[in-house]
Design a protein around this motif. Structure first.
Motif, PDB file in Angstrom:
ATOM      1  N   ALA A 252       0.820  -1.204   0.000  1.00  0.00           N
ATOM      2  CA  ALA A 252       0.000   0.000   0.000  1.00  0.00           C
ATOM      3  C   ALA A 252       0.860   1.263   0.000  1.00  0.00           C
ATOM      4  O   ALA A 252       0.571   2.224  -0.722  1.00  0.00           O
ATOM      5  CB  ALA A 252      -0.925  -0.004   1.215  1.00  0.00           C
ATOM      6  N   ARG A 257      -0.213   5.215  -1.171  1.00  0.00           N
ATOM      7  CA  ARG A 257      -1.322   5.475  -0.252  1.00  0.00           C
ATOM      8  C   ARG A 257      -0.806   6.171   1.009  1.00  0.00           C
ATOM      9  O   ARG A 257       0.313   5.923   1.453  1.00  0.00           O
ATOM     10  CB  ARG A 257      -2.018   4.169   0.130  1.00  0.00           C
ATOM     11  CG  ARG A 257      -2.537   3.382  -1.055  1.00  0.00           C
ATOM     12  CD  ARG A 257      -3.419   2.240  -0.622  1.00  0.00           C
ATOM     13  NE  ARG A 257      -3.685   1.315  -1.718  1.00  0.00           N
ATOM     14  CZ  ARG A 257      -4.742   0.537  -1.802  1.00  0.00           C
ATOM     15  NH1 ARG A 257      -5.659   0.562  -0.845  1.00  0.00           N
ATOM     16  NH2 ARG A 257      -4.901  -0.284  -2.820  1.00  0.00           N
ATOM     17  N   GLU A 261      -4.648   5.072   5.297  1.00  0.00           N
ATOM     18  CA  GLU A 261      -5.245   4.152   4.331  1.00  0.00           C
ATOM     19  C   GLU A 261      -4.427   2.869   4.230  1.00  0.00           C
ATOM     20  O   GLU A 261      -4.983   1.762   4.147  1.00  0.00           O
ATOM     21  CB  GLU A 261      -5.329   4.830   2.957  1.00  0.00           C
ATOM     22  CG  GLU A 261      -6.028   3.969   1.909  1.00  0.00           C
ATOM     23  CD  GLU A 261      -6.057   4.616   0.532  1.00  0.00           C
ATOM     24  OE1 GLU A 261      -6.573   3.978  -0.402  1.00  0.00           O
ATOM     25  OE2 GLU A 261      -5.545   5.752   0.390  1.00  0.00           O
ATOM     26  N   PHE A 265      -5.631  -1.006   4.994  1.00  0.00           N
ATOM     27  CA  PHE A 265      -5.423  -2.070   4.010  1.00  0.00           C
ATOM     28  C   PHE A 265      -4.706  -3.250   4.659  1.00  0.00           C
ATOM     29  O   PHE A 265      -5.108  -4.415   4.512  1.00  0.00           O
ATOM     30  CB  PHE A 265      -4.599  -1.499   2.843  1.00  0.00           C
ATOM     31  CG  PHE A 265      -4.392  -2.435   1.689  1.00  0.00           C
ATOM     32  CD1 PHE A 265      -5.338  -2.539   0.668  1.00  0.00           C
ATOM     33  CD2 PHE A 265      -3.232  -3.177   1.586  1.00  0.00           C
ATOM     34  CE1 PHE A 265      -5.134  -3.386  -0.415  1.00  0.00           C
ATOM     35  CE2 PHE A 265      -3.020  -4.033   0.505  1.00  0.00           C
ATOM     36  CZ  PHE A 265      -3.972  -4.130  -0.498  1.00  0.00           C
ATOM     37  N   THR A 268      -6.862  -5.051   7.349  1.00  0.00           N
ATOM     38  CA  THR A 268      -7.891  -5.880   6.712  1.00  0.00           C
ATOM     39  C   THR A 268      -7.278  -7.179   6.199  1.00  0.00           C
ATOM     40  O   THR A 268      -7.862  -8.263   6.355  1.00  0.00           O
ATOM     41  CB  THR A 268      -8.548  -5.106   5.560  1.00  0.00           C
ATOM     42  OG1 THR A 268      -9.165  -3.929   6.079  1.00  0.00           O
ATOM     43  CG2 THR A 268      -9.595  -5.951   4.849  1.00  0.00           C
ATOM     44  N   ARG A 286      -5.449  -9.632  -3.346  1.00  0.00           N
ATOM     45  CA  ARG A 286      -5.813  -8.210  -3.397  1.00  0.00           C
ATOM     46  C   ARG A 286      -7.321  -8.036  -3.554  1.00  0.00           C
ATOM     47  O   ARG A 286      -7.933  -7.169  -2.924  1.00  0.00           O
ATOM     48  CB  ARG A 286      -5.079  -7.537  -4.548  1.00  0.00           C
ATOM     49  CG  ARG A 286      -5.314  -6.023  -4.598  1.00  0.00           C
ATOM     50  CD  ARG A 286      -4.639  -5.393  -5.787  1.00  0.00           C
ATOM     51  NE  ARG A 286      -4.743  -3.943  -5.744  1.00  0.00           N
ATOM     52  CZ  ARG A 286      -3.838  -3.125  -5.220  1.00  0.00           C
ATOM     53  NH1 ARG A 286      -2.749  -3.649  -4.674  1.00  0.00           N
ATOM     54  NH2 ARG A 286      -3.994  -1.828  -5.230  1.00  0.00           N
ATOM     55  N   HIS A 287      -7.929  -8.880  -4.398  1.00  0.00           N
ATOM     56  CA  HIS A 287      -9.359  -8.796  -4.618  1.00  0.00           C
ATOM     57  C   HIS A 287     -10.118  -9.000  -3.307  1.00  0.00           C
ATOM     58  O   HIS A 287     -11.079  -8.276  -3.008  1.00  0.00           O
ATOM     59  CB  HIS A 287      -9.786  -9.843  -5.653  1.00  0.00           C
ATOM     60  CG  HIS A 287     -11.247  -9.879  -5.929  1.00  0.00           C
ATOM     61  ND1 HIS A 287     -11.907  -8.881  -6.620  1.00  0.00           N
ATOM     62  CD2 HIS A 287     -12.210 -10.801  -5.586  1.00  0.00           C
ATOM     63  CE1 HIS A 287     -13.187  -9.180  -6.704  1.00  0.00           C
ATOM     64  NE2 HIS A 287     -13.401 -10.335  -6.087  1.00  0.00           N
ATOM     65  N   GLU A 290      -9.664  -5.844  -1.031  1.00  0.00           N
ATOM     66  CA  GLU A 290     -10.458  -4.690  -1.486  1.00  0.00           C
ATOM     67  C   GLU A 290     -11.952  -4.920  -1.280  1.00  0.00           C
ATOM     68  O   GLU A 290     -12.691  -3.991  -0.924  1.00  0.00           O
ATOM     69  CB  GLU A 290     -10.127  -4.395  -2.951  1.00  0.00           C
ATOM     70  CG  GLU A 290      -8.723  -3.839  -3.108  1.00  0.00           C
ATOM     71  CD  GLU A 290      -8.367  -3.523  -4.552  1.00  0.00           C
ATOM     72  OE1 GLU A 290      -9.018  -4.082  -5.458  1.00  0.00           O
ATOM     73  OE2 GLU A 290      -7.425  -2.731  -4.748  1.00  0.00           O
ATOM     74  N   ASN A 291     -12.403  -6.156  -1.482  1.00  0.00           N
ATOM     75  CA  ASN A 291     -13.822  -6.459  -1.235  1.00  0.00           C
ATOM     76  C   ASN A 291     -14.159  -6.247   0.235  1.00  0.00           C
ATOM     77  O   ASN A 291     -15.242  -5.751   0.586  1.00  0.00           O
ATOM     78  CB  ASN A 291     -14.131  -7.898  -1.636  1.00  0.00           C
ATOM     79  CG  ASN A 291     -14.477  -8.022  -3.099  1.00  0.00           C
ATOM     80  OD1 ASN A 291     -14.594  -7.021  -3.802  1.00  0.00           O
ATOM     81  ND2 ASN A 291     -14.621  -9.249  -3.567  1.00  0.00           N
ATOM     82  N   LEU A 293     -12.718  -4.249   2.309  1.00  0.00           N
ATOM     83  CA  LEU A 293     -12.643  -2.825   2.647  1.00  0.00           C
ATOM     84  C   LEU A 293     -13.893  -2.075   2.181  1.00  0.00           C
ATOM     85  O   LEU A 293     -14.268  -1.076   2.794  1.00  0.00           O
ATOM     86  CB  LEU A 293     -11.406  -2.197   1.992  1.00  0.00           C
ATOM     87  CG  LEU A 293     -10.075  -2.419   2.705  1.00  0.00           C
ATOM     88  CD1 LEU A 293      -8.917  -2.018   1.801  1.00  0.00           C
ATOM     89  CD2 LEU A 293     -10.030  -1.618   4.011  1.00  0.00           C
ATOM     90  N   ASN A 294     -14.521  -2.548   1.116  1.00  0.00           N
ATOM     91  CA  ASN A 294     -15.673  -1.835   0.534  1.00  0.00           C
ATOM     92  C   ASN A 294     -16.996  -2.234   1.191  1.00  0.00           C
ATOM     93  O   ASN A 294     -17.078  -3.120   1.973  1.00  0.00           O
ATOM     94  CB  ASN A 294     -15.731  -2.119  -0.980  1.00  0.00           C
ATOM     95  CG  ASN A 294     -14.517  -1.523  -1.683  1.00  0.00           C
ATOM     96  OD1 ASN A 294     -13.975  -0.515  -1.245  1.00  0.00           O
ATOM     97  ND2 ASN A 294     -14.103  -2.154  -2.772  1.00  0.00           N
TER      98      ASN A 294
END
Length: 294
Positions: A252, A257, A261, A265, A268, A286-287, A290-291, A293-294
């Motif tokens: 990150a 970043r 942030e 990352f 998580t 990574r996917h 990011e999932n 985190l969203n």
């Protein structure tokens, strides 16, 4: 690119209801062999989190060495810097209890031969956006790698584990030190993570103290302080959670970043890893990060 100068071990993992006390024999309910070592773990964590990664280290000429090379390659890690030495590959004997806690014994094997970076290693470090270091290699090798990165203005992340006294020449080359709260107390001789953080900042530019389920604490000599909470999850196995955190944090930061942030990352990624068994086998893509985190 991120370079990792570090250890590669085969983890021999026994799962038990409760870890044995000294002199006690208990019956486990499962056993696995899993590619590990703090260096290899961080390399795989960084690769899964989206970075190009070069691993610099050593394995033996035994079956475990071949398995580790394959595991790193399959994770997308460049292993041209992974030396093969005569003798045994490093191993870690790990006991994991039903609460997800662990205790670990490391036998260095080939890792003990890595007393410094080769010319090819130094060239890889110089091309990197970050260098990740731990303390499962001989100290002189770790110091030499850190100083090579410093000369090339490459940020150095140090995981000070296993905890031991840190020479000034190593601390002088470290950009960011990332201990857990127990390691921070052992290194500084100061109790309490906030106090240990201030003590660490007398020696390095930045420090991140990981606090398990309490998240992470960050400080910089500039005066910035941050605390990032951990995701509320049920831990199945905490092995390599710290390595997952460091690998994701370096990715990150290398992507530009900001620290808050980047810490979220990394936290998580670590939270996802403790919900799965094993070391390298538990690390999220990574996917997945990011999932979450969203």
């Amino acid at each position: 690119m991120i370079s990792v100068f570090g250890s590669a071990n085969m983890d021999l993992v026994a799962y038990v209801g409760q870890a044995p006390a000294r002199g006690e024999t208990v019956t486990g309910h499962r056993f696995r062999t899993i590619p590990g070592g703090k260096g290899a773990n961080q390399a795989i964590a960084a690769a899964r989190a989206g970075a190009q990664v070069a691993f610099l280290g050593a394995v033996g000429d035994d079956g475990f060495g071949a398995e580790l090379r394959t595991a790193l390659t399959e994770a997308g890690v460049d292993v041209r810097g992974l030396r093969q030495m005569p003798g045994s590959t490093g191993i870690a004997h790990i006991v994991v209890d039903d609460d997800g806690g662990n205790s670990i014994i490391v036998v260095p094997g080939a890792n003990g031969t890595v007393t410094g970076p080769s010319g090819e290693d130094m060239a890889a470090i110089a091309r990197s956006d970050a260098l990740l270091l731990q303390l499962e290699l001989p100290m002189e090798g770790v110091v030499a790698a850190a100083q090579a990165a410093q000369v090339s203005r490459v940020p150095v992340y140090l995981t000070p584990a296993p905890a031991r006294p840190l020479p000034p020449e190593l601390l002088g080359a470290v950009t960011t030190i990332v201990p857990n709260e127990h390691e921070a107390a052992a290194i500084t001789g100061v109790s309490g993570p906030e106090n240990a953080l201030e003590a660490l900042l007398q020696q390095v530019q930045e420090a991140v103290i990981t606090l398990g389920s309490d998240g992470a604490l960050y400080g910089a000599r500039s005066g910035e302080r941050l605390r990032v909470p951990a995701a509320p999850v049920k831990a199945v196995d905490t092995t390599a959670a710290g390595d997952t955190f460091v690998g994701a944090l370096a990715v990150a930061r290398a992507e530009g970043r900001g620290m808050e942030e980047a810490l979220r990352f990394a936290s998580t990624a670590a939270a996802l890893s403790v919900q799965r068994e094993g070391a390298s086998t538990s690390m999220p893509t990574r996917h997945e990060i990011e999932n979450a985190l969203n």
